[in-house]
Write a protein that holds these residues in place. Sequence first.
Motif, PDB file in Angstrom:
ATOM      1  N   UNK A 134     115.838  36.041  48.024  1.00  0.00           N
ATOM      2  CA  UNK A 134     115.880  34.260  48.704  1.00  0.00           C
ATOM      3  C   UNK A 134     115.168  33.598  47.155  1.00  0.00           C
ATOM      4  N   UNK A 135     115.551  34.157  45.963  1.00  0.00           N
ATOM      5  CA  UNK A 135     115.316  33.698  44.707  1.00  0.00           C
ATOM      6  C   UNK A 135     116.134  32.487  44.193  1.00  0.00           C
ATOM      7  N   UNK A 136     116.493  32.682  42.994  1.00  0.00           N
ATOM      8  CA  UNK A 136     117.450  31.814  42.281  1.00  0.00           C
ATOM      9  C   UNK A 136     118.920  31.815  42.843  1.00  0.00           C
ATOM     10  N   UNK A 137     119.189  32.881  43.126  1.00  0.00           N
ATOM     11  CA  UNK A 137     120.767  33.160  43.262  1.00  0.00           C
ATOM     12  C   UNK A 137     121.408  32.433  44.432  1.00  0.00           C
ATOM     13  N   UNK A 178     120.433  21.849  50.490  1.00  0.00           N
ATOM     14  CA  UNK A 178     121.366  22.331  51.476  1.00  0.00           C
ATOM     15  C   UNK A 178     120.847  23.826  51.805  1.00  0.00           C
ATOM     16  N   UNK A 179     120.675  24.479  50.592  1.00  0.00           N
ATOM     17  CA  UNK A 179     120.646  25.860  50.739  1.00  0.00           C
ATOM     18  C   UNK A 179     119.220  25.930  51.606  1.00  0.00           C
ATOM     19  N   UNK A 180     118.104  25.315  51.264  1.00  0.00           N
ATOM     20  CA  UNK A 180     116.800  25.369  52.055  1.00  0.00           C
ATOM     21  C   UNK A 180     117.125  25.102  53.439  1.00  0.00           C
ATOM     22  N   UNK A 195     115.630  28.689  55.400  1.00  0.00           N
ATOM     23  CA  UNK A 195     114.123  28.335  55.135  1.00  0.00           C
ATOM     24  C   UNK A 195     113.388  29.326  54.417  1.00  0.00           C
ATOM     25  N   UNK A 196     113.936  30.466  54.305  1.00  0.00           N
ATOM     26  CA  UNK A 196     113.101  31.735  53.443  1.00  0.00           C
ATOM     27  C   UNK A 196     113.487  31.317  52.004  1.00  0.00           C
ATOM     28  N   UNK A 197     114.299  30.541  51.550  1.00  0.00           N
ATOM     29  CA  UNK A 197     114.839  30.233  50.241  1.00  0.00           C
ATOM     30  C   UNK A 197     113.567  30.008  49.600  1.00  0.00           C
ATOM     31  N   UNK A 198     113.256  30.368  48.533  1.00  0.00           N
ATOM     32  CA  UNK A 198     111.761  29.963  47.934  1.00  0.00           C
ATOM     33  C   UNK A 198     112.131  28.548  47.338  1.00  0.00           C
TER      34      UNK A 198
END
Length: 253
Positions: A200-203, A160-162, A166-169
């Motif tokens: 846009x990394x793990x968090x 859901x985060x992606x 869309x910039x979420x890794x």
Amino acid sequence: MSDLKKIKIAIQRYNPEVDNAPHTVFYEVPWDEQTSLLDALGYIKDNLAEDLSFRWSCRMAICGSCGMMVDGVPKLACKTFLRDYPQGPRVEALANFPIERDLVVDMSHFIESLEAIRPWVIGNDRDPADGPGQQTPAQMVKYHQFSGCINCGLCYAACPQFGLNPEFIGPAAITLAHRYNLDNRDRGKKLRMPQLNGENGVWPCTFVGFCSEVCPKHVDPAAAIQQSKVESAKDFLIARLKPREEEKYDHQA
């Protein structure tokens, strides 16, 4: 094949040259207990709609090419069987990706994210003349599960985060970075952590865990992300506790 049972499959169709939006077309195909969704798509393309577009290659859940949504769940078509959908499945392009045509999506950002985390062994100065670099079973088991990713993109369709950003890794890229960070042959963790620590990394991950549920190789990207959060938190604490350069110079003066 005339004596086989028939089933209707709802297929999402979209040709950007003539369609304003994706639409659904129903196709009736013969099937038995061994018929996979990929078999059915091949039958449709060969006999009913030769312009149907979809990706496939190995037919063995190895290449990761045939990812698509089946009744709203990301699956590999080659690993999905019609016997599990007695009313007929609804097949759509992978969620959260731009659709290029029919069941084919644009995975450019996905590939760029994988490349960005440097998915190779970095900084190992072992000479080939020294022979193979040996690992103990304990050293290998640390990263072995996370090395099974086939880059199918199902976890991104489930994330859901992606979908929101869309910039979420994304799960696969973070998992791949974690796989190399855990490899005792690698010295590139410091190069990868800024990417994982970033905006846009793990968090952004809220730990829904659906990425691990849909993974066809049981890689468990959700676990890799949470473990990477621990490493990211360590980086933050070390940076806070470590004296800054200007503070060291002030004390020396």
